[in-house]
Structures are given as C-alpha cells and as structure tokens.
Design a protein around this motif. Structure first.
Motif, mmCIF file in Angstrom:
data_model
loop_
_atom_site.group_PDB
_atom_site.id
_atom_site.type_symbol
_atom_site.label_atom_id
_atom_site.label_comp_id
_atom_site.label_asym_id
_atom_site.label_seq_id
_atom_site.Cartn_x
_atom_site.Cartn_y
_atom_site.Cartn_z
ATOM 1 N N ASP A 240 -124.195 54.412 0.140
ATOM 2 C CA ASP A 240 -123.217 54.988 -0.792
ATOM 3 C C ASP A 240 -123.549 54.625 -2.236
ATOM 4 O O ASP A 240 -123.496 55.483 -3.132
ATOM 5 C CB ASP A 240 -121.801 54.498 -0.454
ATOM 6 N N THR A 241 -123.897 53.369 -2.448
ATOM 7 C CA THR A 241 -124.211 52.906 -3.813
ATOM 8 C C THR A 241 -125.434 53.633 -4.357
ATOM 9 O O THR A 241 -125.446 54.064 -5.520
ATOM 10 C CB THR A 241 -124.465 51.385 -3.821
ATOM 11 N N TYR A 242 -126.457 53.769 -3.529
ATOM 12 C CA TYR A 242 -127.672 54.428 -3.983
ATOM 13 C C TYR A 242 -127.385 55.890 -4.356
ATOM 14 O O TYR A 242 -127.857 56.385 -5.391
ATOM 15 C CB TYR A 242 -128.750 54.374 -2.904
ATOM 16 N N LYS A 243 -126.614 56.567 -3.526
ATOM 17 C CA LYS A 243 -126.314 57.975 -3.810
ATOM 18 C C LYS A 243 -125.516 58.117 -5.105
ATOM 19 O O LYS A 243 -125.758 59.033 -5.908
ATOM 20 C CB LYS A 243 -125.545 58.586 -2.643
ATOM 21 N N LYS A 244 -124.563 57.210 -5.326
ATOM 22 C CA LYS A 244 -123.789 57.239 -6.574
ATOM 23 C C LYS A 244 -124.686 56.970 -7.776
ATOM 24 O O LYS A 244 -124.561 57.620 -8.825
ATOM 25 C CB LYS A 244 -122.669 56.212 -6.522
ATOM 26 N N MET A 245 -125.589 56.006 -7.627
ATOM 27 C CA MET A 245 -126.498 55.692 -8.737
ATOM 28 C C MET A 245 -127.446 56.857 -9.011
ATOM 29 O O MET A 245 -127.748 57.163 -10.169
ATOM 30 C CB MET A 245 -127.297 54.423 -8.409
ATOM 31 N N ALA A 246 -127.904 57.504 -7.933
ATOM 32 C CA ALA A 246 -128.803 58.651 -8.113
ATOM 33 C C ALA A 246 -128.090 59.783 -8.846
ATOM 34 O O ALA A 246 -128.667 60.448 -9.719
ATOM 35 C CB ALA A 246 -129.312 59.134 -6.759
ATOM 36 N N SER A 247 -126.815 59.989 -8.520
ATOM 37 C CA SER A 247 -126.045 61.040 -9.204
ATOM 38 C C SER A 247 -125.759 60.678 -10.656
ATOM 39 O O SER A 247 -125.487 61.547 -11.480
ATOM 40 C CB SER A 247 -124.731 61.298 -8.461
ATOM 41 N N SER A 248 -125.831 59.358 -10.969
ATOM 42 C CA SER A 248 -125.616 58.893 -12.347
ATOM 43 C C SER A 248 -126.942 58.725 -13.091
ATOM 44 O O SER A 248 -127.028 58.008 -14.093
ATOM 45 C CB SER A 248 -124.862 57.560 -12.347
ATOM 46 N N LYS A 249 -127.989 59.377 -12.598
ATOM 47 C CA LYS A 249 -129.308 59.392 -13.237
ATOM 48 C C LYS A 249 -129.996 58.030 -13.239
ATOM 49 O O LYS A 249 -130.721 57.698 -14.174
ATOM 50 C CB LYS A 249 -129.229 59.954 -14.658
ATOM 51 N N TYR A 250 -129.754 57.238 -12.195
ATOM 52 C CA TYR A 250 -130.572 56.045 -11.981
ATOM 53 C C TYR A 250 -131.800 56.495 -11.202
ATOM 54 O O TYR A 250 -131.687 57.236 -10.225
ATOM 55 C CB TYR A 250 -129.836 54.998 -11.153
#
Length: 571
Positions: A240-250
């Motif tokens: 979940d954290t990775y997907k959220k970070m990916a959507s936030s341009k990490y």
C-alpha cells in the motif's frame, strides 16, 4: 671354652633368635590374612543377597530384567553353596596350622583361599549393585511414569486450549503427541510384565520427546504469529505504501519493490511448509532471511520518503547557488584573461579557472536533469539528495579556490609597482656607492669591485627591461629582485671595505714615518704604495704596512684601527 668356641655359640644364638623372630612375623602376617578373608565372608553375608532375591521374585520380572536376575542369582548360589564353604574350610585348616607354626602349610591354604575369595567377593558386590538397581528401577520407573504422564497431560491441555496459535503445525504436533501416548502404553505394559530395564528405556525416550516438544511449542507459536500476522501485515503495508508513493511521483529504482514483495510472499509460504513439518532449524534461518528482506524494503521506502523534503526545500537554494557560481566563474575567467595579457600566470590560473567554470556548468546541467526528472516523476529523491549535497560542498570548495586565485592575481599590480620602486631604489643605492668612492679620489677601484658593480648594474637594467615589456612574469622578476638586493648589499660591503682599507693605509703610512730609519719599514712603505697606487689593492696594501709596523711596535696598528673606527662611529 676358647674364644673361637664363644664366637660360634654367640653366632648360633643370634641365628636362632632371627629364625624365631622371622617365624613370629610370618605367623602374625598370615593371621591377619586369615582375618581379612573371614571379614570378606562376613561382608558378603551382610549384603543380604538372599533377601534381595526374594523381593525380586515377588516383582515377577520379565524380559531383560528377568535374564539379568537369573544370571546373577546363579553367581550368588554358586558362591554360597560351593565357594564360600570351601574357603571357610581352608581358613579353618590354615588357622590351626598357623597356631602350631606349620607356616608353609598354612600359607598354601591361605593363598588357595585368596584365589577363590577375592573374585567371589567382587562378584558379590556386583550382584548387590545389580539387585539394588533392579529393585530401584521398579520404584523409579513408577515415579517417573507418573511425573512424565502429568507433564504430558498438561502439554495436551495447553495445545488443545490454544490450538489456533499453532496453525499449520498443529497436525504434526498432534502426531508427535500421539506417538508419545503410544510409548506410554508400551512403558506401562513393560512395567506390568516386570521388564523394568526395557521400561526404563522407553520412559527415557518419552522424556526426550516431551522435552523436545516443550521446547518447540513456544517457538512454533512465535513463528506462526510472525508468518500469519506480522509478515503478512508488513507485506500488505509495504504494498500500500509503495503504491501511494508511486502515485505521489516517488521513483524507486534500487529494487523492484512489488516483485520483491511477491518473492517474499513465496518465501512465507515455503516457511509455513517448514513449520507444518516442525523443521525448526531450517525454519529459523528462513524467518531470519524474510525479516531481513522486509526490513530492507522498509529502509528503501523510508530513505526516499525522508529525502523528498530536503529536495523540495533546497531546490531553489541550489539553483541560486549554481547561478551565483556561474556568474563568479565567468567573472574570474574574464579577469584572468585580461590579466594574462599583461602578466604571465605561471601557475596555470587561467586554465584552472576555465576548468572550474566548466565544472560549475556541468553541475548546472545535472541540476536541470534532476529537476526535470523530479517533475516527470522519474527522479530518485535519495540519489538527488546525495548529488545535491555533493554539489553544495563542491561549490563551497570552488568558491574558496576562486577567491584564492583572485587574491593571488590582484597582488600582481601591487607587485609590479613594488618592483619598479625597488629598481629605482637599487639604481639610487648603486649610484650613491659609486659617487661615494669617487669622492674619496682614490687612485682607482679594484677589479673585483668593478666586476661586482658591472654585474649589479646589468641585473638592474635587465629587470627594468622585463618590467617595461607588454607581458611580464612577476614571479621571475620577484626572484631576480631578491638576488639584486643581495648583490647591492654585497656591493655596499665591498665599497665600505675599500674606503676603510684606503683610510687605514693612509693613517698607518703616516704613523710609520716615525720609524723611517728602519729598512723593513722603508721596504714595506714602498711595497704598500705600489699596491695602493698601481694595483688598487687596498686590502693587501694595509696588510703589508700593518704587519711591518707591528713588528717594530707591537700593538700599534691595533690602536690605530680602534681609533679610526671610534672616530668614524662618533662622526
């Protein structure tokens, strides 16, 4: 009776005394041996082996226990029915014979009794140990059976009450507990049959199995909790954290996070298989590996999460620093290019400044790439942070290098002015030295002085010419000025020496006239005048006249010299 006969009698008496003493000693030693053997028989009797056999017969032993009893019963029966009676008879004979000093016969019977009695006594002790062990085994087996059964029942209750905590390992735990229960049945049957030895072996097996399961149960609960709860929750959180970070341009390029999570889930499934089989050693290694890999993924995400605020906070600052560094780099290059037209930059300052300017421009291009990647969601914040921290440090170092170069070249203008002033001063000092000698109106100047004077004048002229050129080398000129300064000082010292020697020659010649009637003085005066007027060698001229007058009047020249320098100092 003669003396010889007396000696023979004495010797005979001594021999008799020795024989009697020897027989007494042997008699007492053999008596002790008889008593020791009799004590052994008494000790065997006190072992009460017959009573032990009666108790063991009541237990109804079977199997290996019965075989052991039968073997040692035979040893006992043979000892009591044959060996001990035989020994007793031998001892009675030996005691009788020893009392009547039939020592050799007594010794023979004692030795024969010892040969029978010692192994018989050892067998009796071993028999007692075996019978005691058999008797104790029955009681200990019953006690251990009860204790182990109690521990087993408590363990079964614990597993039953918390069965959900053992997860996939529950079936294997039940299987092992079932095997223990089967062993209990066997141990009880063996005890009932009287086979205490075999029953003890089975009870030892049960004890080891209970201890093994007792050690495993808390490890199983912990492993099941980690696999079923901790690891799966962590993997879900990471996803979940990775997907959220990916959507936030990490952007994370160090590892493929989702693929890693997928692989770890497979490892968790494999670990559950090990747990189901209770393969605890391999399971511990697998759990440690899974934990390490999960921690590694947390570290990767945390690194990027923490790096982003730094990047966002310092983005404008880095841009301003780079813009300022570009301006300063360009100014320095232009300044050095201009200075290079008038001065030789001997330490490669211009090339170094251009190199630094290029380095700043390269950093600016990298900054542009970094900011564009961040905007496009392709920027790895941790890498950008590391890069920008290095930029900040390097920009500081470049600024320090540029300031140092700027200050160094700023000193060239001042150095040129100082050099021109120095040349003018050297010219004046050399001119003053020459005019000073001219005022003395000496017959001429020594060749060494003329050579030194010519050298200094040429050096001054050469440097003056270098300073008048369009592009000058201040470092070279500075070194040449140092040499000129040394040479001017040397020229001054030589001029002082010429003047002092010439003055002292005149003063000493005047003083020597008082001894003009001395041939040595006349010859010295003549040679001195030649050196003074013809050769211009004022030092040798002074040495000549001073030496001559010292011979005539010791200490006279020293007084003249002291007076001269005293007057010169005062004036």
């Amino acid at each position: 009776m003669t003396s010889t006969q007396s000696i023979i009698v004495i010797i005979a008496i001594l021999i008799i005394i020795l024989i009697v003493a020897f027989m007494l000693i042997i008699n007492r030693r053999q008596l002790r041996e008889i008593i020791e053997l009799d004590d052994m028989i008494t000790k065997i009797d006190k072992m009460d082996l017959g009573n032990d056999i009666a108790k063991l017969d009541k237990i109804d032993l079977a199997g290996e226990s019965l075989t052991t009893l039968t073997t040692w019963r035979k040893n006992y029966e043979q000892a009591t029915s044959k060996k001990i009676p035989e020994v007793q008879e031998l001892l009675e004979q030996a005691a009788e014979q020893n009392a009547h000093y039939q020592l050799f016969k007594a010794n023979k019977n004692i030795k024969q009794a010892q040969e029978i009695m010692k192994p018989t006594y050892d067998d009796a002790k071993n028999t007692k140990d075996v019978f005691t062990e058999l008797l104790e085994s029955n009681r200990e087996n019953q006690m251990e059976y009860d204790d182990l059964n109690k521990s087993y029942q408590e363990m079964r209750k614990e597993v039953l009450a918390d069965s959900f905590k053992y997860g996939v390992a529950l079936d294997q735990i039940e299987t092992e507990l079932g095997a223990i229960e089967t062993d209990f049945t066997e141990a009880k049957s063996l005890t009932a049959q009287g086979d205490q030895v075999e029953a003890k072996r089975v009870l030892s097996k049960i004890k080891a199995a209970i201890n093994s399961i007792g050690t495993k149960l808390p490890e199983v609960r912990e492993a099941q909790h980690e696999l079923d709860t901790v690891f799966r929750e962590q993997l879900s959180e990471l996803t979940d954290t990775y997907k959220k970070m990916a959507s936030s341009k990490y952007c994370i390029t160090k590892v493929n996070v989702l693929e890693e999570i997928k692989q770890i889930r497979v490892q968790v499934d494999d670990a559950e298989k090990l747990l189901a089989e209770l393969t605890m050693a391999d399971l511990k290694k697998e759990l440690k590996q899974i934990k390490s890999e999960i921690d590694g993924l947390y570290d990767v995400l945390t690194l990027e999460y923490k790096a982003r605020p730094f990047v966002e906070k310092n983005q404008d600052k880095i841009q301003r620093l780079l813009a300022h560094a570009q301006v300063e780099s360009k100014k320095l290059v232009e300044k050095l290019r201009h200075i290079d037209e008038s001065y030789e930059l001997t330490h490669g300052e211009l090339a170094e400044s251009r190199k630094l300017e290029q380095e700043v421009n390269d950093m600016n291009r990298q900054y542009t790439v970094d900011t564009q990647n961040i905007a496009d969601g392709k920027g790895v914040y941790s890498e950008v942070k590391t890069s920008w921290l290095s930029m900040i440090e390097r920009l500081r170092e470049i600024s320090d290098e540029q300031k140092r170069m700027s200050q160094d070249v700023d000193g060239l203008y001042d150095a040129e002015n100082v050099a021109n002033d120095s040349i003018n001063r050297f010219k004046q000092e050399v001119s003053l030295v020459y005019r000073r000698l001219e005022r003395k109106k000496l017959p001429g100047n020594p060749d060494t002085f003329i050579q030194m004077y010519t050298l200094v004048v040429n050096e001054i002229g050469h440097v003056a010419k270098e300073l008048s050129e369009v592009r000058i080398n201040m470092e070279k000129i500075s070194n040449e000025l140092i040499q000129i300064s040394d040479d001017v000082e040397r020229l001054k010292r030589e001029a002082d020496e010429i003047i002092n020697c010439a003055d002292l020659v005149e003063l000493t010649l005047q003083y020597s006239n008082k001894y003009s009637n001395h041939d040595s003085i006349k010859q010295a005066q003549k040679k001195t005048m030649q050196l003074y007027s013809m050769d211009y060698n004022y030092k040798d001229a002074l040495d000549t006249i001073a030496t001559a007058i010292e011979k005539v009047e010791p200490g006279s020249y020293q007084r003249l010299e002291n007076l001269y320098y005293s007057d010169k100092k005062n004036n």
